[in-house]
Design a protein around this motif. Structure first.
Motif, PDB file in Angstrom:
ATOM      1  N   HIS A  52       0.821  -1.205   0.000  1.00  0.00           N
ATOM      2  CA  HIS A  52       0.000   0.000   0.000  1.00  0.00           C
ATOM      3  C   HIS A  52       0.863   1.266   0.000  1.00  0.00           C
ATOM      4  O   HIS A  52       1.521   1.558   1.001  1.00  0.00           O
ATOM      5  CB  HIS A  52      -0.846   0.098   1.284  1.00  0.00           C
ATOM      6  CG  HIS A  52      -1.698  -1.085   1.567  1.00  0.00           C
ATOM      7  ND1 HIS A  52      -3.059  -1.023   1.570  1.00  0.00           N
ATOM      8  CD2 HIS A  52      -1.387  -2.360   1.896  1.00  0.00           C
ATOM      9  CE1 HIS A  52      -3.566  -2.204   1.903  1.00  0.00           C
ATOM     10  NE2 HIS A  52      -2.569  -3.035   2.098  1.00  0.00           N
ATOM     11  N   LYS A 260       2.252  -1.907   4.515  1.00  0.00           N
ATOM     12  CA  LYS A 260       2.529  -0.463   4.592  1.00  0.00           C
ATOM     13  C   LYS A 260       3.831  -0.218   5.340  1.00  0.00           C
ATOM     14  O   LYS A 260       4.179  -0.976   6.255  1.00  0.00           O
ATOM     15  CB  LYS A 260       1.423   0.268   5.369  1.00  0.00           C
ATOM     16  CG  LYS A 260       0.156   0.471   4.574  1.00  0.00           C
ATOM     17  CD  LYS A 260      -0.707   1.575   5.175  1.00  0.00           C
ATOM     18  CE  LYS A 260      -2.014   1.679   4.395  1.00  0.00           C
ATOM     19  NZ  LYS A 260      -2.742   2.908   4.658  1.00  0.00           N
ATOM     20  N   SER A 309      -6.837  -5.258   5.731  1.00  0.00           N
ATOM     21  CA  SER A 309      -5.957  -5.017   6.866  1.00  0.00           C
ATOM     22  C   SER A 309      -5.937  -3.563   7.348  1.00  0.00           C
ATOM     23  O   SER A 309      -5.808  -3.306   8.534  1.00  0.00           O
ATOM     24  CB  SER A 309      -4.555  -5.495   6.539  1.00  0.00           C
ATOM     25  OG  SER A 309      -4.127  -4.952   5.316  1.00  0.00           O
ATOM     26  N   TRP A 310      -6.053  -2.589   6.452  1.00  0.00           N
ATOM     27  CA  TRP A 310      -5.958  -1.183   6.872  1.00  0.00           C
ATOM     28  C   TRP A 310      -7.290  -0.443   6.698  1.00  0.00           C
ATOM     29  O   TRP A 310      -7.322   0.778   6.740  1.00  0.00           O
ATOM     30  CB  TRP A 310      -4.862  -0.459   6.082  1.00  0.00           C
ATOM     31  CG  TRP A 310      -3.487  -0.902   6.442  1.00  0.00           C
ATOM     32  CD1 TRP A 310      -2.749  -1.861   5.824  1.00  0.00           C
ATOM     33  CD2 TRP A 310      -2.676  -0.415   7.523  1.00  0.00           C
ATOM     34  NE1 TRP A 310      -1.534  -2.008   6.439  1.00  0.00           N
ATOM     35  CE2 TRP A 310      -1.458  -1.125   7.484  1.00  0.00           C
ATOM     36  CE3 TRP A 310      -2.857   0.559   8.520  1.00  0.00           C
ATOM     37  CZ2 TRP A 310      -0.430  -0.907   8.389  1.00  0.00           C
ATOM     38  CZ3 TRP A 310      -1.824   0.782   9.429  1.00  0.00           C
ATOM     39  CH2 TRP A 310      -0.632   0.057   9.355  1.00  0.00           C
ATOM     40  N   CYS A 314      -6.127   0.817  12.392  1.00  0.00           N
ATOM     41  CA  CYS A 314      -4.708   0.491  12.264  1.00  0.00           C
ATOM     42  C   CYS A 314      -4.581  -1.030  12.219  1.00  0.00           C
ATOM     43  O   CYS A 314      -5.124  -1.737  13.072  1.00  0.00           O
ATOM     44  CB  CYS A 314      -3.930   1.043  13.457  1.00  0.00           C
ATOM     45  SG  CYS A 314      -2.226   0.462  13.459  1.00  0.00           S
ATOM     46  N   ALA A 315      -3.830  -1.533  11.237  1.00  0.00           N
ATOM     47  CA  ALA A 315      -3.713  -2.989  11.079  1.00  0.00           C
ATOM     48  C   ALA A 315      -2.956  -3.632  12.238  1.00  0.00           C
ATOM     49  O   ALA A 315      -3.069  -4.831  12.467  1.00  0.00           O
ATOM     50  CB  ALA A 315      -3.009  -3.305   9.757  1.00  0.00           C
ATOM     51  N   ALA A 331      -7.513   4.640  10.380  1.00  0.00           N
ATOM     52  CA  ALA A 331      -6.151   4.203  10.034  1.00  0.00           C
ATOM     53  C   ALA A 331      -5.205   5.394  10.096  1.00  0.00           C
ATOM     54  O   ALA A 331      -5.505   6.431   9.512  1.00  0.00           O
ATOM     55  CB  ALA A 331      -6.141   3.596   8.641  1.00  0.00           C
TER      56      ALA A 331
END
Ligand SMILES: Nc1ncnc2c1ncn2[C@@H]1O[C@H](COP(=O)(O)OP(=O)(O)OP(=O)(O)O)[C@@H](O)[C@H]1O
Ligand SMILES: [Mg+2]
Length: 356
Positions: A52, A260, A309-310, A314-315, A331
């Motif tokens: 990402h 990320k 995930s994001w 926040c992942a 996020a």
């Protein structure tokens, strides 16, 4: 701090806390023009987002470590930059990518002449298929000089022997006639490094070059890469999940989580006062040889699956000991903190204040 840790780069703290723009990343970088500049690089497999919006610069002659757990997207990032991803499987996008100021297309096809081999060298993560078992090591290296430099076979073999010597393979002149199976794992890795740097590239990308090797051999291979970097004035992007590698030789560190970048900065700053809880977790999970009383603590839980995930949170928050209510609702953006330091965490001030 581990023995052998290098003091690298400047240590800056404080500064603004706004989301980072591409221009700010550019002006936060060192005064030299970057060798490689990447903005908002993303990789998808079908609908699945895997990498990402990665943005970073590599300065000439420096070593940068890209760190993260298995599956965080390190290899995909490297292969997208090198233009090696299969376009039938992966879609690569971004806003800009340049090498020595020249634009690199995201399609992987538009690479300058000599990009592979002469401008960049690549040691791939799974090197088992990288050497041809039916051809002597000398011929395989010599091929680089025949194809790219137009040398005759005899001179190319001479150059191959010189390269084997340069990567410190004992008795190099005799070993050019050996086949890959006659080399140990560490020696094979040296051969692959010799092939990657044979044409003196400006950038070496080494994906987990030490993972399959035992500890003493790992240290030797890293020292070799660092020496070659210095001798050839070559930038190195080293991919690893091991902070020990970072301590030994990286100038800068980029930490990646679930596709990320979550933190970036000079090695000393990241290792001594990392501001992302994930960075802190990675460092806490390796033994400190100078302080054997310090407990080794693994990060609890597993990285998320890539699907969402994001999305809207926040992942890292399900695994995070600094988690606040906001982290599950939003996020975080990357923030710039001066000195080229970057962090993607709402709670970084609390992390920074807590002892490492
Ligand atoms: N074609 C694909 N389809 C679905 N998922 C994929 C595909 N290719 C890669 N992935 C996933 O993308 C993620 C990132 O892969 P990548 O190889 O970049 O990880 P990595 O950080 O290099 O991990 P490691 O340390 O294990 O090498 C992984 O979870 C991987 O399973
Ligand atoms: Mg990988």
């Amino acid at each position: 701090m581990l023995p052998g840790q290098r003091v690298a780069g400047l240590h800056h703290a404080g500064g603004g806390t706004q989301p980072v723009t591409a221009q700010e990343i550019i002006s936060a970088a060192a005064p030299t023009a970057p060798l490689l500049s990447v903005r908002d690089l993303s990789v998808r497999a079908g609908a699945l987002p895997l990498v990402h919006e990665i943005s970073f610069d590599l300065e000439p002659g420096t070593m940068t470590a890209l760190v993260g757990e298995s599956g965080s997207g390190k290899s995909l990032t490297a292969q997208a930059i090198l233009g090696l991803l299969n376009r039938e499987v992966y879609a690569v996008a971004g806003t800009a990518m340049t090498f020595q100021g020249q634009a690199l297309g995201f399609d992987g096809q538009s690479r300058p002449r000599g990009f592979h081999g002469e401008l960049t060298g690549y040691v791939m993560q799974d090197p088992s298929s990288a050497l041809d078992p039916t051809m002597t090591v000398g011929r395989q290296i010599a091929e680089m000089f025949v194809v790219h430099r137009g040398m005759d076979r005899r001179s190319a073999l001479g150059e191959a022997a010189r390269m084997l010597d340069r990567v410190r393979i004992p008795d190099a002149g005799a070993r050019i006639d050996d086949y890959p199976h006659q080399f140990s794992g560490g020696m094979k890795q040296r051969v692959l490094i010799a092939m990657a740097v044979a044409l003196s590239p400006r950038l070496l990308v080494a994906d987990e070059p030490t993972t399959a090797l035992d500890v003493t051999v790992q240290a030797d291979i890293l020292a070799l890469i660092d020496d070659l970097r210095r001798e050839m004035q070559m930038a190195v992007l080293i991919i690893t999940h091991d902070f020990g590698v970072v301590y030994q030789c990286a100038d800068r560190v980029m930490v990646m989580y679930a596709g990320k970048l979550v933190e970036g900065g000079a090695t000393l700053q990241i290792t001594e006062s990392g501001r992302h809880p994930y960075t802190r977790g990675l460092i806490a999970s390796i033994p400190d040889l100078d302080d054997l009383d310090r407990p080794v603590v693994a990060i609890p839980g597993q990285p998320p699956r890539p699907e969402r995930s994001w999305d809207g949170s926040c992942a890292f928050q399900p695994r995070c000991s600094f988690k606040a209510p906001r982290c599950a609702a939003e996020a975080p953006e990357m923030e710039t903190l001066g000195g080229g330091a970057l962090v993607r965490c709402f709670e970084w001030r609390r992390v920074e204040e807590s002892p490492s």
